[in-house]
Write an enzyme that holds these catalytic residues in place. Structure first.
Site, PDB file in Angstrom:
ATOM      1  N   GLY A  69       0.918  -1.349  -0.145  1.00  0.00           N
ATOM      2  CA  GLY A  69      -0.031  -0.103   0.183  1.00  0.00           C
ATOM      3  C   GLY A  69       1.102   1.135   0.002  1.00  0.00           C
ATOM      4  O   GLY A  69      -0.073   2.532   0.016  1.00  0.00           O
ATOM      5  N   LYS A  70       2.081   1.236   0.083  1.00  0.00           N
ATOM      6  CA  LYS A  70       3.045   2.466   0.117  1.00  0.00           C
ATOM      7  C   LYS A  70       2.934   2.940  -1.314  1.00  0.00           C
ATOM      8  O   LYS A  70       2.568   2.616  -2.387  1.00  0.00           O
ATOM      9  CB  LYS A  70       4.518   1.935   0.404  1.00  0.00           C
ATOM     10  CG  LYS A  70       4.450   1.339   1.597  1.00  0.00           C
ATOM     11  CD  LYS A  70       3.967   2.148   2.932  1.00  0.00           C
ATOM     12  CE  LYS A  70       4.305   1.536   4.279  1.00  0.00           C
ATOM     13  NZ  LYS A  70       3.892   2.182   5.257  1.00  0.00           N
ATOM     14  N   ASN A  71       3.420   4.427  -1.260  1.00  0.00           N
ATOM     15  CA  ASN A  71       3.478   5.095  -2.686  1.00  0.00           C
ATOM     16  C   ASN A  71       4.407   4.267  -3.859  1.00  0.00           C
ATOM     17  O   ASN A  71       3.863   4.134  -4.910  1.00  0.00           O
ATOM     18  CB  ASN A  71       4.332   6.471  -2.520  1.00  0.00           C
ATOM     19  CG  ASN A  71       3.297   7.318  -1.663  1.00  0.00           C
ATOM     20  OD1 ASN A  71       2.528   6.943  -0.787  1.00  0.00           O
ATOM     21  ND2 ASN A  71       3.273   8.618  -2.104  1.00  0.00           N
TER      22      ASN A  71
END
Length: 374
Positions: free
Chosen positions: A185-187
């Site tokens: 879910g990180k950038n």
């Protein structure tokens, strides 16, 4: 209109063929631990972060643990850390036998307040761990000034700050070490777990590389007590594909954040405050409201996904009950945990979806105002 909090399936639809080809490349290569994909990603991520070195790790928590160990932080030491952060920041300190010393955030930015750090330093303090929360860099200059004047290391938790900049320079090498998570879910997210440490210090990079490889530079020769924490080649290949898209995805996040800022201005919610000299990457777009719980429930009913980052500060978690810290030991962190709400955010959030969220929020706030006046 349904608006998910974050829809990773759209990423798969857009670049799925490239990811499949990259995975096939790794499978055909025969390199399943280390090898050219990991080496290439480490070089590319270091360059992206304007750092001299990058060492992959199995996940973001391991990156912090490896970084602390490389700095020599251990039993009996203290590390200054925000009171308002994800618990991983505290857990890494505990994992090396050190003691987390919480420092309250600036209520405007939710990041650690540099003016409070000096008072928390003791003879046992070895390092400061600023966390670039929500993708907004901390105010690093005063933190680095304090650290250098006191002989302390600075290890940045940049798990949410991929591509963010501070005074024109990418986050990646301001402090002694910068630790990254590539959680999906990180950038910049892998298709599983992954992490890394960037630095300009070649000795620290070498130590971290050894520590993550059983304490070994040469096979069957172990000069330190290490662990097994290495970035997987398939995940490195996934990250290489996605890194090419990160600049465009970051621009999309910034556009949606600007839309939120303009659309919610004057609507009665606490909006993010961006300090001078930083360019956030909006991993999260977080508002505050005294009606947070009701607001979240009503948004859910309207088909809008939200999350709370974070509902319980570390000092109020059972994992740290042994510290004997009362909830009001860190009142700012406690109060923020009761008011923060993360709105839908991501590179695939469409302008009309964002506007729908804005419209619903403004309607809800009118309801709260009317009830209060009544």
């Amino acid at each position: 209109m349904k608006v998910p909090f974050l829809d990773l399936s759209q990423m798969a639809a857009e670049i799925g063929d490239e990811l499949t080809q990259a995975a096939a490349r790794v499978i055909a290569s025969g390199w399943y631990i280390g090898g050219p994909e990991v080496e290439a990603f480490q070089a590319e991520w270091a360059a992206h972060c304007a750092a001299d070195h990058c060492v992959g790790a199995a996940n973001g928590l391991d990156a912090l643990v490896l970084g602390l160990r490389a700095l020599g932080v251990g039993a009996g030491d203290e590390v200054i850390v925000p009171s308002n952060t994800y618990i991983a920041s505290w857990l890494a300190i505990s994992a090396v036998g050190a003691h987390p010393v919480g420092v309250e955030p600036d209520p405007a930015t939710h990041n650690i307040d540099p003016t409070r750090i000096a008072a928390a330093i003791t003879p046992r303090t070895r390092a400061i761990m600023p966390v670039h929360l929500y993708g907004q860099p901390c105010d690093l200059d005063p933190i680095l000034t304090i650290a250098r004047s006191r002989g302390l290391a600075v290890i940045e938790d940049a798990a949410q700050a991929h591509s963010a900049t501070y005074r024109g320079q990418p986050i990646g090498a301001h402090g002694d070490l910068v630790c990254w998570s590539f959680y999906p879910g990180k950038n910049l997210g892998a298709l599983g777990d992954g992490g890394a440490v960037t630095t300009n210090n070649p000795d620290l990079a070498r130590t971290i590389r050894q520590l993550g490889n059983y304490g070994s530079e040469r096979k069957y020769e172990h000069t330190m007590r290490g662990l097994n924490s290495r970035l997987d080649p398939i995940q490195a290949a996934m990250l290489r594909v996605k890194l090419a898209y990160l600049p465009a995805w970051t621009d999309m996040r910034r556009a949606r954040a600007a839309q939120y800022m303009n659309g919610l201005d004057g609507a009665g919610f606490g909006l993010p405050h961006v300090i001078a000299g930083v360019d956030p990457v909006w991993h999260l777009y977080v508002i505050t409201s005294p009606h947070r719980d009701d607001l979240a429930a009503r948004l859910t009913d309207a088909g809008i996904g939200t999350l709370i980052h974070y509902p319980h500060p570390p000092h109020m978690q059972g994992a740290y009950s042994d510290l004997g810290l009362a909830p009001d030991s860190f009142p700012i962190a406690r109060d923020l945990s009761r008011q923060v709400l993360s709105l839908p955010m991501g590179p695939f959030l469409k302008p009309d979806q964002c506007q729908h969220v804005i419209d619903i929020l403004r309607e809800l706030n009118s309801t709260y105002r009317a009830a209060h006046l009544g």
